[in-house]
Structure formats: structure tokens, C-alpha cells
Enzyme design. Structure first.
Site, PDB file in Angstrom:
ATOM      1  N   ASN A  54     -73.265   6.022  34.522  1.00 55.34           N
ATOM      2  CA  ASN A  54     -74.225   5.660  33.484  1.00 55.34           C
ATOM      3  C   ASN A  54     -74.154   6.623  32.300  1.00 55.34           C
ATOM      4  O   ASN A  54     -73.924   7.825  32.469  1.00 55.34           O
ATOM      5  CB  ASN A  54     -75.644   5.473  34.020  1.00 55.34           C
ATOM      6  N   ILE A  55     -74.335   6.051  31.125  1.00 51.04           N
ATOM      7  CA  ILE A  55     -74.221   6.797  29.863  1.00 51.04           C
ATOM      8  C   ILE A  55     -75.497   6.514  29.058  1.00 51.04           C
ATOM      9  O   ILE A  55     -75.695   5.385  28.594  1.00 51.04           O
ATOM     10  CB  ILE A  55     -72.979   6.350  29.061  1.00 51.04           C
ATOM     11  N   GLU A  56     -76.350   7.528  28.967  1.00 45.42           N
ATOM     12  CA  GLU A  56     -77.647   7.320  28.305  1.00 45.42           C
ATOM     13  C   GLU A  56     -77.586   7.705  26.834  1.00 45.42           C
ATOM     14  O   GLU A  56     -76.588   8.239  26.338  1.00 45.42           O
ATOM     15  CB  GLU A  56     -78.714   8.118  29.063  1.00 45.42           C
ATOM     16  N   CYS A  65     -75.457   1.153  32.117  1.00 48.27           N
ATOM     17  CA  CYS A  65     -75.408   1.425  33.559  1.00 48.27           C
ATOM     18  C   CYS A  65     -73.979   1.699  34.021  1.00 48.27           C
ATOM     19  O   CYS A  65     -72.999   1.250  33.409  1.00 48.27           O
ATOM     20  CB  CYS A  65     -75.935   0.229  34.342  1.00 48.27           C
ATOM     21  N   GLU A  67     -72.405   0.422  36.524  1.00 52.69           N
ATOM     22  CA  GLU A  67     -71.674  -0.790  36.904  1.00 52.69           C
ATOM     23  C   GLU A  67     -71.041  -1.442  35.673  1.00 52.69           C
ATOM     24  O   GLU A  67     -69.880  -1.838  35.681  1.00 52.69           O
ATOM     25  CB  GLU A  67     -72.617  -1.795  37.573  1.00 52.69           C
ATOM     26  N   CYS A  98     -79.259  -3.241  38.715  1.00 56.73           N
ATOM     27  CA  CYS A  98     -80.243  -3.906  37.853  1.00 56.73           C
ATOM     28  C   CYS A  98     -79.801  -5.340  37.543  1.00 56.73           C
ATOM     29  O   CYS A  98     -78.654  -5.737  37.762  1.00 56.73           O
ATOM     30  CB  CYS A  98     -80.444  -3.110  36.566  1.00 56.73           C
ATOM     31  N   CYS A 101     -76.763  -5.904  35.119  1.00 58.28           N
ATOM     32  CA  CYS A 101     -75.460  -5.665  35.761  1.00 58.28           C
ATOM     33  C   CYS A 101     -75.094  -6.799  36.709  1.00 58.28           C
ATOM     34  O   CYS A 101     -73.924  -7.176  36.821  1.00 58.28           O
ATOM     35  CB  CYS A 101     -75.467  -4.328  36.493  1.00 58.28           C
TER      36      CYS A 101
END
Ligand code: THU
Length: 144
Positions: A54-56, A65, A67, A98, A101
């Protein structure tokens, strides 16, 4: 966190290498806001693996996310055929993907494709794309 041989044996399906790829993504996840790393390993039918994490973003809603990172990496390299997805959480119990995804999974995977959910200490659950998103909207719903 390590994946025990016993846990892999119980799983049957996912190769240890794939579990390790998903778990090692946990250390690379960019999660300064949630501090909730997620890792993924998407495996093509030819056996090539794509790692996702995940990359926020400071603009929280733009976060991606693990995935979807894995799918977008693979699809952007021309991959279209997948055989397995592993999702790892740094949580006692496996985390469940989620809804966004799941919809992306439906786009690219056969309904029966196995998905392995992995928590800390090798706690695992196996499911499938259609179990994760039954009665999905997909390309069969579109005209033509
Ligand atoms: N997240 C994932 O990467 N995959 C999931 O299946 C659930 C949630 C991420 C999004 C966000 O960076 C963090 O977990 C907390 O929601």
C-alpha cells in the site's frame, strides 16, 4: 514475521515463495498515516510474481491498496492471466481485501482463482475471487 512450514503445508496451494513475497512487502509499504502495512503477491499463470504494497498520500483518499498496486504493476507490464493472489497483513488474523480491490480482481481473474489471506505467525485462510465478490458486476453485464 515468518511463515512456518506447517502453515504452508496446511495451505496446500500457495508456494512458500509467494507467501514470502507478500510478507516482505510489509516492510516496504508506504504507510506514514495509517501505519497499517499490507503486502500482496500476484502470480501469473506462467509463474511470474508481482509484489504489491500500500502507498498512502497526505491527501488520504489517494492512497492505493497493496492488491491494486500488484494488479496495476502486472497489467501495465502486459500481464493478463493470473493463477494466485496472496494478501498479507501484519495482524493476528488475516485481513480481508477492500471492496475496490475485489472489483479489480474480478476484472482480471477467473472466479475460481484461489486467494490466500495471511496474518502474523502464518495464520492463513484460503478463499476465491467469487467468494470474495459474489454476484459481481463484470464485463458479461455490458452490452455487445
Ligand atoms: N489496505 C490495503 O492495502 N489493502 C486492503 O485490502 C485493505 C486496506 C490499506 C489501505 C490503507 O493504506 C491502509 O490499508 C489502511 O486502510
Amino acid at each position: 514475521m515468518s511463515v512456518t512450514k506447517e502453515a504452508v503445508f496446511k495451505m496446500g496451494e500457495a508456494k512458500k515463495e509467494w507467501l514470502d513475497v507478500a510478507v516482505s512487502a510489509l516492510d516496504k509499504a508506504y504507510v506514514p498515516y495509517s501505519r497499517f502495512p499490507v503486502g500482496a503477491c500476484l502470480v501469473t499463470k506462467e509463474g511470474k510474481v508481482y509484489q504489491g504494497l500500500n502507498i498512502e498520500n497526505a491527501s488520504y483518499g489517494l492512497s492505493n491498496c497493496a492488491e491494486r498496486t500488484a494488479f496495476f504493476k502486472a497489467v501495465s507490464e502486459g500481464e493478463r492471466d493470473f493463477q494466485h493472489l496472496v494478501i498479507a497483513g501484519h495482524t493476528p488474523e488475516p485481513i480481508s481485501p477492500c471492496g475496490a480491490c475485489r472489483q479489480v480482481m474480478v476484472e482480471f481473474c477467473e472466479p475460481t482463482m484461489p486467494v490466500t489471506l495471511l496474518g502474523d505467525d502464518g495464520v492463513m485462510m484460503e478463499t476465491t475471487i467469487e467468494q470474495l465478490l459474489p454476484y459481481s458486476f463484470n464485463n458479461k453485464d455490458l452490452p455487445g
